[in-house]
Scaffold this motif. Structure first.
Motif, mmCIF file in Angstrom:
data_model
loop_
_atom_site.group_PDB
_atom_site.id
_atom_site.type_symbol
_atom_site.label_atom_id
_atom_site.label_comp_id
_atom_site.label_asym_id
_atom_site.label_seq_id
_atom_site.Cartn_x
_atom_site.Cartn_y
_atom_site.Cartn_z
ATOM 1 N N LEU A 1 0.820 -1.212 0.000
ATOM 2 C CA LEU A 1 0.000 0.000 0.000
ATOM 3 C C LEU A 1 0.853 1.261 0.000
ATOM 4 C CD1 LEU A 1 -2.761 -0.893 2.626
ATOM 5 C CD2 LEU A 1 -3.119 -0.476 0.189
ATOM 6 N N ASP A 2 0.399 2.269 -0.752
ATOM 7 C CA ASP A 2 0.987 3.598 -0.703
ATOM 8 C C ASP A 2 0.229 4.398 0.350
ATOM 9 O OD1 ASP A 2 2.003 6.117 -1.038
ATOM 10 O OD2 ASP A 2 1.029 6.461 -2.987
ATOM 11 N N LEU A 3 0.893 4.693 1.452
ATOM 12 C CA LEU A 3 0.260 5.447 2.538
ATOM 13 C C LEU A 3 0.788 6.878 2.636
ATOM 14 C CD1 LEU A 3 0.238 2.685 5.327
ATOM 15 C CD2 LEU A 3 -1.618 3.330 3.782
ATOM 16 N N SER A 4 1.374 7.365 1.553
ATOM 17 C CA SER A 4 1.957 8.706 1.576
ATOM 18 C C SER A 4 0.915 9.805 1.766
ATOM 19 C CB SER A 4 2.738 8.954 0.279
ATOM 20 O OG SER A 4 1.877 8.865 -0.854
ATOM 21 N N TRP A 5 -0.348 9.497 1.484
ATOM 22 C CA TRP A 5 -1.417 10.479 1.606
ATOM 23 C C TRP A 5 -1.935 10.620 3.035
ATOM 24 C CZ3 TRP A 5 -5.735 8.046 3.491
ATOM 25 C CH2 TRP A 5 -5.801 6.655 3.310
ATOM 26 N N VAL A 6 -1.545 9.708 3.903
ATOM 27 C CA VAL A 6 -2.050 9.735 5.281
ATOM 28 C C VAL A 6 -1.312 10.819 6.071
ATOM 29 C CG1 VAL A 6 -2.435 8.378 7.366
ATOM 30 C CG2 VAL A 6 -2.497 7.258 5.136
ATOM 31 N N GLU A 7 -2.060 11.750 6.655
ATOM 32 C CA GLU A 7 -1.444 12.875 7.360
ATOM 33 C C GLU A 7 -0.803 12.414 8.673
ATOM 34 O OE1 GLU A 7 -3.646 16.465 7.662
ATOM 35 O OE2 GLU A 7 -4.532 16.257 5.662
ATOM 36 N N SER A 8 0.294 13.036 9.026
ATOM 37 C CA SER A 8 1.054 12.623 10.209
ATOM 38 C C SER A 8 0.363 13.013 11.506
ATOM 39 C CB SER A 8 2.461 13.209 10.178
ATOM 40 O OG SER A 8 2.414 14.632 10.122
ATOM 41 N N THR A 9 -0.413 14.091 11.486
ATOM 42 C CA THR A 9 -1.174 14.500 12.675
ATOM 43 C C THR A 9 -2.550 15.000 12.244
ATOM 44 O OG1 THR A 9 -0.294 16.765 12.623
ATOM 45 C CG2 THR A 9 0.879 15.155 13.999
ATOM 46 N N ILE A 10 -3.539 14.723 13.070
ATOM 47 C CA ILE A 10 -4.883 15.284 12.917
ATOM 48 C C ILE A 10 -5.332 15.705 14.306
ATOM 49 C CG2 ILE A 10 -7.279 14.843 12.273
ATOM 50 C CD1 ILE A 10 -6.326 12.790 10.269
ATOM 51 N N GLY A 11 -5.474 17.014 14.507
ATOM 52 C CA GLY A 11 -5.767 17.516 15.849
ATOM 53 C C GLY A 11 -4.651 17.103 16.798
ATOM 54 N N ASP A 12 -5.027 16.496 17.922
ATOM 55 C CA ASP A 12 -4.010 16.047 18.879
ATOM 56 C C ASP A 12 -3.655 14.572 18.696
ATOM 57 O OD1 ASP A 12 -6.414 15.028 19.788
ATOM 58 O OD2 ASP A 12 -6.000 15.398 21.894
ATOM 59 N N LYS B 1 -10.175 11.884 7.305
ATOM 60 C CA LYS B 1 -9.852 13.108 8.040
ATOM 61 C C LYS B 1 -11.120 13.788 8.559
ATOM 62 C CE LYS B 1 -7.304 17.448 7.871
ATOM 63 N NZ LYS B 1 -6.444 18.366 7.055
ATOM 64 N N ALA B 2 -12.121 13.917 7.694
ATOM 65 C CA ALA B 2 -13.376 14.545 8.111
ATOM 66 C C ALA B 2 -14.038 13.750 9.224
ATOM 67 C CB ALA B 2 -14.322 14.682 6.925
ATOM 68 N N SER B 3 -13.978 12.414 9.119
ATOM 69 C CA SER B 3 -14.565 11.562 10.146
ATOM 70 C C SER B 3 -13.869 11.765 11.488
ATOM 71 C CB SER B 3 -14.476 10.094 9.729
ATOM 72 O OG SER B 3 -14.969 9.243 10.741
ATOM 73 N N MET B 4 -12.549 11.792 11.481
ATOM 74 C CA MET B 4 -11.816 11.985 12.727
ATOM 75 C C MET B 4 -12.053 13.371 13.315
ATOM 76 S SD MET B 4 -8.131 10.083 12.319
ATOM 77 C CE MET B 4 -7.716 10.585 13.997
ATOM 78 N N MET B 5 -12.085 14.384 12.461
ATOM 79 C CA MET B 5 -12.312 15.745 12.941
ATOM 80 C C MET B 5 -13.675 15.864 13.622
ATOM 81 S SD MET B 5 -9.649 17.678 12.374
ATOM 82 C CE MET B 5 -10.350 19.323 12.519
ATOM 83 N N THR B 6 -14.712 15.289 12.981
ATOM 84 C CA THR B 6 -16.051 15.366 13.566
ATOM 85 C C THR B 6 -16.145 14.537 14.835
ATOM 86 O OG1 THR B 6 -17.067 15.722 11.399
ATOM 87 C CG2 THR B 6 -18.501 14.922 13.157
ATOM 88 N N ARG B 7 -15.578 13.342 14.809
ATOM 89 C CA ARG B 7 -15.706 12.439 15.951
ATOM 90 C C ARG B 7 -14.936 12.946 17.174
ATOM 91 N NH1 ARG B 7 -17.348 7.454 16.902
ATOM 92 N NH2 ARG B 7 -17.698 6.904 14.726
#
Length: 214
Positions: A11-22, A94-100
């Motif tokens: 899998l190419d996971l380069s698109w996964v952001e290193s941090t989201i919020g805390d 990302k949107a799911s994590m931000m909302t949750r």
């Protein structure tokens, strides 16, 4: 499992952001049990975790939410095949994590808001500390699970799997509690209620004794 591992390792996971919020990213592509293969997860200082994995028991790729004392699957992400799973994940994670986690009130359903739980001044009934247990999840940071249930409170001790989990179920319109003792679930009816006022009274009368009994 071998075929799943081989496919996931490319899998190419380069698109996964290193941090989201805390939350920070941990790429962990390995079998973490005989039936579960981990791809990556996000975690924070409170040991809350948002995990991407494959479970051979059910044959699905999924996202599992874990907070101290409780874990559950986010049904919005369940897929049988890797490609559609990753496409959905990339578009929505990302949107799911931000909302949750960062703005949970944006995701509360109508019934939760109608009950007034999102505006409840809960601090007298749910103090930050009770007999050595710390309040972790709160009614204002509640986590929606499945079957209409929200986790609206947890009392935990560091490095222990013992405490109390408080719920509100939107379908049954009721508050209730469950215990955890070294990870084993239990039920207490002392915290059952149908209104916030009655729930506050039950918490005031019984929460401390329930915690002391564990």
């Amino acid at each position: 499992m071998d075929a799943i591992i081989k496919e996931c390792e490319t899998l190419d996971l380069s698109w996964v952001e290193s941090t989201i919020g805390d939350f920070h990213l941990v790429v962990e592509q390995k079998a973490i049990s005989s039936t579960v293969y981990s791809i990556f997860y996000y975690t924070n200082d409170r040991n809350w975790r948002w995990s991407v994995l494959y479970d051979t028991e059910v044959g699905d790729y999924m996202v599992r939410i874990t907070v101290p004392l409780v874990e559950f699957v986010d049904i919005a992400f369940i897929r049988e095949s890797l490609t559609p799973f990753m496409e959905n994940l990339k578009a929505n994670y990302k949107a799911s994590m931000m909302t949750r986690f960062m703005a949970p009130q944006e995701g509360f359903v109508y019934e939760y808001k109608k009950k007034g739980i999102h505006q409840w001044n809960y601090r007298e009934a749910l103090p930050q500390t009770i007999v050595g247990y710390q309040l972790d999840v709160t009614p204002h940071t509640a986590l929606d699970m499945i079957n209409g249930s929200y986790i609206i409170g947890t009392y935990i001790k560091d490095n222990e799997e013992t405490g109390v989990v408080l719920f509100y179920n939107t379908f049954r319109d009721e508050f209730f509690g469950e215990t955890r003792q070294q990870g084993y679930p239990g039920i207490t009816h002392d915290l059952d209620a149908t209104t916030i006022d009655k729930f506050e009274q039950a918490l005031t009368n019984h929460l401390q004794e329930v915690l002391l009994s564990l």
